[in-house]
Design a protein around this motif. Sequence first.
Motif, short mmCIF file in Angstrom:
data_model
loop_
_atom_site.label_atom_id
_atom_site.label_comp_id
_atom_site.label_asym_id
_atom_site.label_seq_id
_atom_site.Cartn_x
_atom_site.Cartn_y
_atom_site.Cartn_z
N ASN A 75 36.27 59.76 48.33
CA ASN A 75 37.39 58.87 48.00
C ASN A 75 37.52 57.74 49.02
OD1 ASN A 75 39.26 59.63 45.59
ND2 ASN A 75 38.50 61.56 46.41
N THR A 81 35.17 65.71 48.91
CA THR A 81 36.05 64.83 48.13
C THR A 81 36.78 63.81 48.99
OG1 THR A 81 37.79 64.80 46.45
CG2 THR A 81 38.03 66.41 48.21
N LYS A 139 42.68 58.57 40.29
CA LYS A 139 42.45 59.70 39.41
C LYS A 139 42.29 61.02 40.17
CE LYS A 139 39.94 56.89 35.99
NZ LYS A 139 38.61 56.68 35.33
N THR A 140 42.13 60.96 41.48
CA THR A 140 41.80 62.16 42.24
C THR A 140 43.01 63.08 42.37
OG1 THR A 140 42.30 60.98 44.28
CG2 THR A 140 40.02 60.99 43.55
N THR A 141 42.74 64.38 42.57
CA THR A 141 43.81 65.38 42.60
C THR A 141 43.73 66.30 43.81
OG1 THR A 141 42.47 66.86 41.23
CG2 THR A 141 44.01 65.40 40.10
N PHE A 142 42.89 66.01 44.81
CA PHE A 142 42.76 66.90 45.96
C PHE A 142 44.04 66.85 46.80
CE2 PHE A 142 41.31 62.80 47.28
CZ PHE A 142 41.62 62.69 48.63
N PRO A 143 44.27 67.84 47.68
CA PRO A 143 45.55 67.96 48.39
C PRO A 143 46.00 66.71 49.13
CG PRO A 143 44.26 69.95 48.69
CD PRO A 143 43.37 68.98 47.96
N GLU A 144 45.06 65.99 49.75
CA GLU A 144 45.43 64.80 50.53
C GLU A 144 45.39 63.53 49.68
OE1 GLU A 144 43.08 66.91 51.30
OE2 GLU A 144 43.75 67.95 53.12
N ALA A 145 45.38 63.68 48.36
CA ALA A 145 45.20 62.52 47.47
C ALA A 145 46.35 61.53 47.59
CB ALA A 145 45.05 62.98 46.02
N ALA A 146 47.57 62.00 47.93
CA ALA A 146 48.72 61.10 47.96
C ALA A 146 48.50 59.93 48.90
CB ALA A 146 49.97 61.89 48.36
N LYS A 193 46.00 57.56 47.31
CA LYS A 193 46.57 56.88 46.14
C LYS A 193 47.50 55.75 46.58
CE LYS A 193 46.24 60.68 42.83
NZ LYS A 193 46.96 61.61 41.93
#
Length: 562
Positions: free
Chosen positions: A199, A195, A227-234, A237
Amino acid sequence: MHFLKPCLLLLLLFPKPVFAQYEHLLHKTYAQKVTGIHAMYRDLSNIGDSVQQVKKTEEIKRFARRNKDRALELNVDFFLIFFSTFQQHQPRDVSLRKLKRQLESAMEEDIDFLKARSLRALAEFYWNLEGNYELAFEQYLLLDKELVAIKPEEYPEMARDLMQIGKAYYFFQDYKLAGEYFKRAVVLPETPFTTMVINDARNTLGLCYQQLNSLDSSDYYFKEVLKTTFPEAAVWKRIATGNLGTNMYLRQDYDRAIPLLEKDFYGSVAVNDYGCAAGASILLADIFRDKGELKQSAAFIRYAKENIAKAEQPERLRLLYPVMSKWYVATGDTERSRQYMDSSMTALNRFNARFSALKVLRAQQRVDRQNQELQVAGYTLERQQKIAERNLLVLLVLILCIVIVLTYFIQKKRQLTNDLKLQAATQELKIAALDLDRFTESIREKNNLIEQLESRNPEAEKTGIFRELRESTILTEDDWIAFQRLFDQAYPGFIQRARQTYPDLTTSELRYFALSRIAISAKEIAAMLGVSPNTIQVMRHRIRKKLGFADNQVMEVEINRI
């Protein structure tokens, strides 16, 4: 019973033996054990003592051999070679030899995932350690062929490989071709293992479309990142939000751009991502300047300077200086504005020159590669000729056959030489075209900045008009029109009077008259027209004869009288 308890306690106190720690990796497909393999790599990397690290790897290899798992054994070999190459920085010739031997083993044993990983490692070596982009691209093309033959579900690192190839093309600003690799990456199955890379591919694909001015497509991929939700998504985003703000800025939709760019800016500052903070602050400074909020614009200009320095990314100054030039125009300080316009041109030319140098370097590497192959072919041919001569002395019966062989190889060598000359000539043309494109782009940027200053303060334009005339470049009809417009402001009616006084003048001769009027040397005129000084001397002689001037001095006097 009392004897067994202490033994069990000892087993719990001591670490698990190798066969227990890694037995879950035995005889599994690479897709089934990829997370375990990478966990094993982390364990080995964290061993600070190199002697203990080698000892540990040998234990794992013996464990793999006892269980007849050749793939696991080769995975450990791959770690040793990769770690010693990129972490321990062993001599490059040793690293290259080991990397090539690793690839040969993977090819001989036909292990798909190891072939792909070995090719990627070899490409990284050429790119990052050798700086030989051409050889790196050769490995990437071979890697691409391997990826086409592998099923994605059998090789979880496919997204990473595609991403790496795409970024190589992105580095050389081939956004269309880079985007094709990113597209292949983003449609792969997304798992916790892939993921992060997918991304990254979505975001960089959005940047490709941004560079190609396909902003709607660019928006789509940035929004996919959101839209992503994995731990490092912040992190991703925040970056995607800033990139969406850039798209709004390019559309001049400032009300939607400001909150997006501010979120990126303040988020980047919070995590010390100075490069992203600098990029966002430059755009915010330009937006607030355009909205007339000069104080707010000045604050973001200051932030941009600070973050560029912290990020050690001076190439961003080529983007900041034009904003500062426009800011000084808005404040009425036309002299400072012109200074920053000159600085922006210098920074832009420096950036373009550095990028052009990389392209020239790659082109030269390609020629060197072809020369090397030709030298190898020539050495082989010379050796075969010596063998043929010896055979002629021993076996006279085979004279005719040997002559035929020699003729064939000589013709082959000539053909190779001709092909190389043709390729070298083609490359020189490409390099020349690249230089001309960069030169033309520099002219275009300079004219745009001049037009912006003229539109805001026409009187200020006259301050440096003579210097700008001397720095002009006249290569095309458009350049001549731009130069003529500027020249008419300095010498009103000169060109029209010259046409009336000497109606037989050609266009190129009229241009020479105009350039002579601003009192510059023949060498400078040649540089502005893109011709040799000898050509200017011939033109001057032709004009003097054509119009009946006694000598060059008389002609110059007549030109000044017009």
